[in-house]
Design a protein around this motif. Structure first.
Motif, PDB file in Angstrom:
ATOM      1  N   ARG A   1      -5.334  -9.906 -12.280  1.00 47.18           N
ATOM      2  CA  ARG A   1      -4.917  -9.398 -10.996  1.00 47.18           C
ATOM      3  C   ARG A   1      -6.198  -8.458 -10.617  1.00 47.18           C
ATOM      4  N   PHE A   2      -6.695  -9.114  -9.296  1.00 45.50           N
ATOM      5  CA  PHE A   2      -7.857  -8.651  -8.779  1.00 45.50           C
ATOM      6  C   PHE A   2      -7.395  -7.606  -7.499  1.00 45.50           C
ATOM      7  N   VAL A   3      -7.849  -6.358  -7.513  1.00 44.73           N
ATOM      8  CA  VAL A   3      -7.923  -5.446  -6.470  1.00 44.73           C
ATOM      9  C   VAL A   3      -8.843  -5.954  -5.462  1.00 44.73           C
ATOM     10  N   GLN A   4      -8.508  -5.858  -3.777  1.00 46.38           N
ATOM     11  CA  GLN A   4      -9.719  -6.087  -2.990  1.00 46.38           C
ATOM     12  C   GLN A   4      -9.444  -4.664  -1.777  1.00 46.38           C
ATOM     13  N   MET A   5     -10.376  -3.839  -1.824  1.00 47.49           N
ATOM     14  CA  MET A   5     -10.151  -2.668  -1.075  1.00 47.49           C
ATOM     15  C   MET A   5     -11.198  -2.587  -0.007  1.00 47.49           C
ATOM     16  N   PHE A   6     -12.042  -3.388   0.149  1.00 52.53           N
ATOM     17  CA  PHE A   6     -13.205  -3.547   1.287  1.00 52.53           C
ATOM     18  C   PHE A   6     -12.980  -3.968   2.502  1.00 52.53           C
TER      19      PHE A   6
ATOM     20  N   ILE B   1      -5.843  -4.128  -0.312  1.00 52.05           N
ATOM     21  CA  ILE B   1      -5.300  -2.650   0.083  1.00 52.05           C
ATOM     22  C   ILE B   1      -5.588  -2.655   1.419  1.00 52.05           C
ATOM     23  N   ARG B   2      -4.569  -2.080   2.434  1.00 51.33           N
ATOM     24  CA  ARG B   2      -4.569  -2.131   3.643  1.00 51.33           C
ATOM     25  C   ARG B   2      -5.595  -0.961   3.945  1.00 51.33           C
ATOM     26  N   SER B   3      -6.338  -1.180   5.066  1.00 47.48           N
ATOM     27  CA  SER B   3      -7.476  -0.204   5.370  1.00 47.48           C
ATOM     28  C   SER B   3      -7.127   1.281   6.071  1.00 47.48           C
ATOM     29  N   GLY B   4      -6.065   1.233   6.453  1.00 45.70           N
ATOM     30  CA  GLY B   4      -5.515   2.543   7.015  1.00 45.70           C
ATOM     31  C   GLY B   4      -5.049   3.517   5.998  1.00 45.70           C
ATOM     32  N   GLY B   5      -4.693   4.695   6.150  1.00 49.13           N
ATOM     33  CA  GLY B   5      -4.080   5.618   5.543  1.00 49.13           C
ATOM     34  C   GLY B   5      -5.085   6.184   4.599  1.00 49.13           C
ATOM     35  N   ILE B   6      -4.623   7.227   3.610  1.00 52.80           N
ATOM     36  CA  ILE B   6      -5.299   7.712   2.455  1.00 52.80           C
ATOM     37  C   ILE B   6      -5.906   6.743   1.573  1.00 52.80           C
ATOM     38  N   LYS B   7      -6.945   6.118   1.381  1.00 50.22           N
ATOM     39  CA  LYS B   7      -7.388   4.967   0.748  1.00 50.22           C
ATOM     40  C   LYS B   7      -7.095   5.237  -0.854  1.00 50.22           C
ATOM     41  N   TYR B   8      -7.568   6.525  -1.557  1.00 47.00           N
ATOM     42  CA  TYR B   8      -7.376   6.834  -2.599  1.00 47.00           C
ATOM     43  C   TYR B   8      -6.085   6.489  -3.218  1.00 47.00           C
ATOM     44  N   VAL B   9      -5.024   7.095  -2.304  1.00 48.57           N
ATOM     45  CA  VAL B   9      -3.445   7.028  -2.527  1.00 48.57           C
ATOM     46  C   VAL B   9      -3.254   5.643  -2.686  1.00 48.57           C
ATOM     47  N   SER B  10      -3.707   4.596  -1.915  1.00 50.03           N
ATOM     48  CA  SER B  10      -3.285   3.503  -2.012  1.00 50.03           C
ATOM     49  C   SER B  10      -3.861   2.757  -3.168  1.00 50.03           C
ATOM     50  N   VAL B  11      -4.868   3.289  -3.577  1.00 50.71           N
ATOM     51  CA  VAL B  11      -5.552   2.422  -4.629  1.00 50.71           C
ATOM     52  C   VAL B  11      -4.681   2.932  -5.757  1.00 50.71           C
ATOM     53  N   TYR B  12      -4.346   4.225  -6.176  1.00 49.18           N
ATOM     54  CA  TYR B  12      -3.597   4.484  -7.186  1.00 49.18           C
ATOM     55  C   TYR B  12      -2.312   3.698  -7.301  1.00 49.18           C
ATOM     56  N   THR B  13      -1.647   3.692  -5.901  1.00 46.55           N
ATOM     57  CA  THR B  13      -0.378   2.993  -6.106  1.00 46.55           C
ATOM     58  C   THR B  13      -0.394   1.653  -6.480  1.00 46.55           C
ATOM     59  N   THR B  14      -1.538   0.816  -5.769  1.00 48.28           N
ATOM     60  CA  THR B  14      -1.673  -0.529  -5.992  1.00 48.28           C
ATOM     61  C   THR B  14      -1.797  -0.749  -7.541  1.00 48.28           C
ATOM     62  N   PHE B  15      -2.705  -0.010  -8.242  1.00 51.34           N
ATOM     63  CA  PHE B  15      -3.108  -0.117  -9.653  1.00 51.34           C
ATOM     64  C   PHE B  15      -1.559   0.057 -10.520  1.00 51.34           C
ATOM     65  N   GLU B  16      -1.033   1.012 -10.187  1.00 57.32           N
ATOM     66  CA  GLU B  16      -0.060   1.522 -10.788  1.00 57.32           C
ATOM     67  C   GLU B  16       1.436   0.371 -10.663  1.00 57.32           C
ATOM     68  N   GLU B  17       1.576  -0.034  -9.376  1.00 57.52           N
ATOM     69  CA  GLU B  17       2.944  -0.833  -9.062  1.00 57.52           C
ATOM     70  C   GLU B  17       2.611  -2.434  -9.489  1.00 57.52           C
ATOM     71  N   HIS B  18       1.290  -2.809  -9.686  1.00 56.29           N
ATOM     72  CA  HIS B  18       0.840  -4.272  -9.589  1.00 56.29           C
ATOM     73  C   HIS B  18       0.017  -4.402 -11.083  1.00 56.29           C
ATOM     74  N   GLN B  19      -0.064  -3.217 -11.842  1.00 58.33           N
ATOM     75  CA  GLN B  19      -0.756  -3.467 -13.216  1.00 58.33           C
ATOM     76  C   GLN B  19      -2.180  -3.998 -12.767  1.00 58.33           C
ATOM     77  N   ILE B  20      -3.137  -3.868 -12.095  1.00 58.18           N
ATOM     78  CA  ILE B  20      -4.282  -4.271 -11.510  1.00 58.18           C
ATOM     79  C   ILE B  20      -5.180  -4.393 -12.991  1.00 58.18           C
ATOM     80  N   THR B  21      -5.858  -5.454 -13.377  1.00 61.67           N
ATOM     81  CA  THR B  21      -6.649  -5.808 -14.587  1.00 61.67           C
ATOM     82  C   THR B  21      -8.205  -5.762 -14.191  1.00 61.67           C
TER      83      THR B  21
END
Length: 503
Positions: A188-193, A217-237
Motif C-alpha cells: 500500500r503506497f501513499v501519494q501526498m504530493f 492524500i488530499r491537498s487541503g487541511g493540515i498535511k501532517y495530520v492527514s499523513v498520520y491518519t492515512t498511515f494509521e487507518e490504511h496500514q501504509i507499507t
C-alpha cells in the motif's frame, strides 16, 4: 517496456484495488475503463499531430486526473500537469511555452475557464466521456518521445520546462525496481504530493507496475495530520516523503507506531541524522532510504540506506549521505573549470546517464549554462550541473552539502549556511532552522537566523555558536516564527522567508 507492465497489471489484477481515494476504492478494472475512454478521445488528438496535452491537476486525490495521466501515456502523447491554484500568469506561460492546444480536466470551474479563455484551448472533460471497451494495447514507444514536461522556477521569473523522455522515464522505473525492495501487489503506497512535483511520479507509477494500491492524500487541511491518519487507518507499507513532513510529526513520535511500514523513502530536501534515527523507532520493521536527484534527472538517481544496525549512518553537518548512483547513472564532483575533484574535496555535483533530461524546453541559453561534455574512460559524456555542493568519500558515497547559491561571502570569507544551521539544530533540538543572508544599511552582507517556534533565549544560541564557528559566521539577528511557510511540494519556502526578512 513500462506500459506493457502496467497493461499486464490492468489484466492480472483487474479485481484488486488500484486506488483508495477518500475511502472509496477503485479497482484496476475500473481504472482501465477510465484510461481507455480518455485514450480513445486522445487518439483523435494524436491523429491531428498533437505531441503534448495539458492536464489540470486539481487535487492529488482526483481519480480522473490520474486516469488522464495514464491515458496520455497509453496514447503516446506527453503530458504537462498544470496546477490551477498557481498564479494564472505562470500557467499561461507554461501553456504558451509548450504550445498546448488541448487540456484534460475532470471538471470545469472558473480557474479552468480563465485558462481556456486566455489561451484559446480545447477542453476534454474526462469525467463525462462515454464508456468504451477496455483497450489493453500499448503504443510504439520511441526513446526520444516526451513522456511529460514539468516546470520548475526560473531565475528570470519565467518557469523553465524540463522534458522527460520515454528513455528517461523507463530508465528511472527500471533503476527503481533494481534497488531490490521487497514489494508486490499486496503493498500500500501513499501519494501526498502535488502532481506538478516530480516526486509524485514514483508514487503513482511504481505501484501500477506491480499491482499495488495507491492511497492519495488530499491537498487541503493540515498535511501532517492527514499523513498520520492515512498511515494509521490504511496500514501504509511504502511511503515517499519530504523530510519536513516528519519534522511536524516529531512532537508526537512517542505516540507513533507504524509496524506495517516497510520503507520510508525521503527526497526533496536534506534528511537530518537525528530525526532519521528517531523516525526508525516509529517504524520498527521498516527501512529508511535517503534519495537524491533533481527534476532534470527524473525524480531521483542516488540512494543511501540509512541502517544503524549495519553501521550505515554516514552524515555531514548532520545531513544523511545521499549514497551512490542508481543503475547506469554517474555522478562526479567538479571544480569551477569542470575538472573532476578527488575524494573529500568540495565542488559541484554533476550527473550523467539515461535519466538525465535531453535539455530544457526550448531554452538554448539555459542548456548552454547547465550542461557540459567531459571525456571519461575514452568516451564523451554529457553532464548536468545540479547547482548543488557535494563531496565523495573513500567508499564512493556522496554527500549533499547544500546549494552552491547557499554559500555566501561574509567579510571576504566563504560561508556555508548549512554549517550554521547544523550547529543551531544541535543546540536547540529544533528541526526547522534556516540561515539567510541579508544586506544591512551599509550594504554589507550579514546573516539572519529563522527558527520555528523557538521560545528560548537568542543570546544563548549566539554564545553556543561562538564556541563552534568563527565570529563572522554567527548571525547578527535572529527571530522565531510559529510555523515555517511551505511551498506546494511541502518543502520549506525560503523565498517566503526572504520576503518576511525584507519586509
Amino acid at each position: 517496456m513500462l506500459l506493457k507492465k502496467i497493461s499486464e497489471s490492468f489484466q492480472k489484477h483487474s479485481k484488486r484495488n488500484a486506488f483508495c481515494i477518500d475511502n472509496t476504492y477503485y479497482t484496476y478494472q475500473q481504472l482501465a475503463f477510465a484510461v481507455s475512454k480518455i485514450r480513445k478521445r486522445l487518439e483523435m488528438e494524436a491523429l491531428r499531430g498533437q505531441k503534448l496535452v495539458g492536464i489540470i491537476a486539481f487535487e492529488s486525490n482526483d481519480f480522473y486526473t490520474y486516469a488522464a495521466i495514464y491515458g496520455s501515456l497509453f496514447t503516446g502523447i506527453g503530458y504537462v500537469p498544470i496546477n490551477p491554484d498557481n498564479p494564472i500568469e505562470r500557467n499561461n506561460s507554461i501553456i504558451q511555452q509548450t504550445g498546448l492546444t488541448t487540456i484534460l480536466t475532470s471538471k470545469v470551474d472558473n480557474l479552468v475557464k480563465a485558462l481556456v479563455e486566455a489561451n484559446n484551448l480545447a477542453v476534454i472533460v474526462t469525467s463525462e466521456l462515454p464508456e468504451v471497451e477496455i483497450d489493453y494495447s500499448c503504443p510504439t514507444e520511441k526513446e526520444d518521445d516526451t513522456a511529460y514536461v514539468l516546470f520548475t522556477s526560473g531565475s528570470t521569473g519565467v518557469p523553465k520546462g524540463v522534458p522527460i523522455s520515454q528513455k528517461n522515464f523507463t530508465a528511472f522505473i527500471d533503476a527503481f525496481f533494481a534497488l531490490g525492495y521487497t514489494i508486490d501487489e499486496n503493498d500500500r503506497f501513499v501519494q501526498m504530493f502535488d502532481l506538478t512535483f516530480d516526486f509524485s511520479v514514483v508514487c503513482y507509477i511504481a505501484p501500477l507496475v506491480i499491482g499495488a494500491c495507491i492511497y492519495p492524500i488530499r491537498s487541503g487541511g493540515i498535511k501532517y495530520v492527514s499523513v498520520y491518519t492515512t498511515f494509521e487507518e490504511h496500514q501504509i507499507t511504502f511511503a515517499c516523503m519530504v523530510p519536513v513532513t516528519i519534522s511536524y510529526l516529531r512532537p508526537f513520535f512517542s505516540e507513533i507506531l507504524f509496524p506495517k511500514l516497510k520503507y520510508t523513502l525521503f527526497c526533496g530536501e536534506p534528511l537530518y541524522y537525528d530525526i532519521a534515527l528517531e523516525w526508525l523507532k516509529c517504524t520498527p520493521n521498516g527501512k529508511v532510504i535517503n534519495a537524491y536527484g533533481p527534476t532534470e534527472a527524473t525524480v531521483f538517481c542516488m540512494v543511501y540506506d540509512f541502517d544503524p544496525e549495519k553501521g550505515k549512518t554516514k552524515s555531514f553537518n548532520g545531513v544523511v549521505a545521499i549514497g551512490k548512483e542508481m543503475d547506469n547513472m554517474k555522478a562526479i564532483i567538479v571544480d569551477e573549470h569542470n575538472d573532476p575533484l578527488p575524494q573529500n574535496e568540495k565542488g559541484e555535483l554533476c550527473l550523467s546517464g539515461p535519466q538525465v533530461t535531453p535539455g530544457y524546453w526550448k531554452n538554448d541559453e539555459k542548456n548552454y549554462k547547465s550542461f557540459f561534455t567531459l571525456s571519461t574512460n575514452g568516451r564523451e559524456e554529457i553532464f548536468y550541473r545540479t547547482g548543488d555542493l557535494g563531496t565523495i568519500d573513500k567508499d564512493g558515497d556522496f554527500f549533499y552539502l547544500g546549494r552552491i547559491d547557499f554559500q555566501v561571502k561574509i567579510q571576504g570569507f566563504r560561508v556555508e549556511l548549512g554549517e550554521i544551521e547544523y550547529h543551531v539544530r544541535n543546540f536547540t533540538n529544533i528541526g526547522n532552522v534556516v540561515a539567510l543572508p541579508t544586506q544591512n544599511k551599509l550594504g554589507t552582507t550579514q546573516l539572519h537566523l529563522f527558527l520555528e517556534n523557538y521560545t528560548g533565549d537568542f543570546k544563548e544560541i549566539g554564545d553556543y555558536l561562538a564556541t563552534k564557528i568563527p565570529v563572522y559566521m554567527i548571525p547578527s539577528s535572529m527571530s522565531s516564527i510559529q510555523l515555517f511557510p511551505l511551498n506546494k511540494n511541502g518543502k520549506i519556502d525560503r523565498k517566503k522567508l526572504y520576503e518576511l526578512l525584507t519586509s
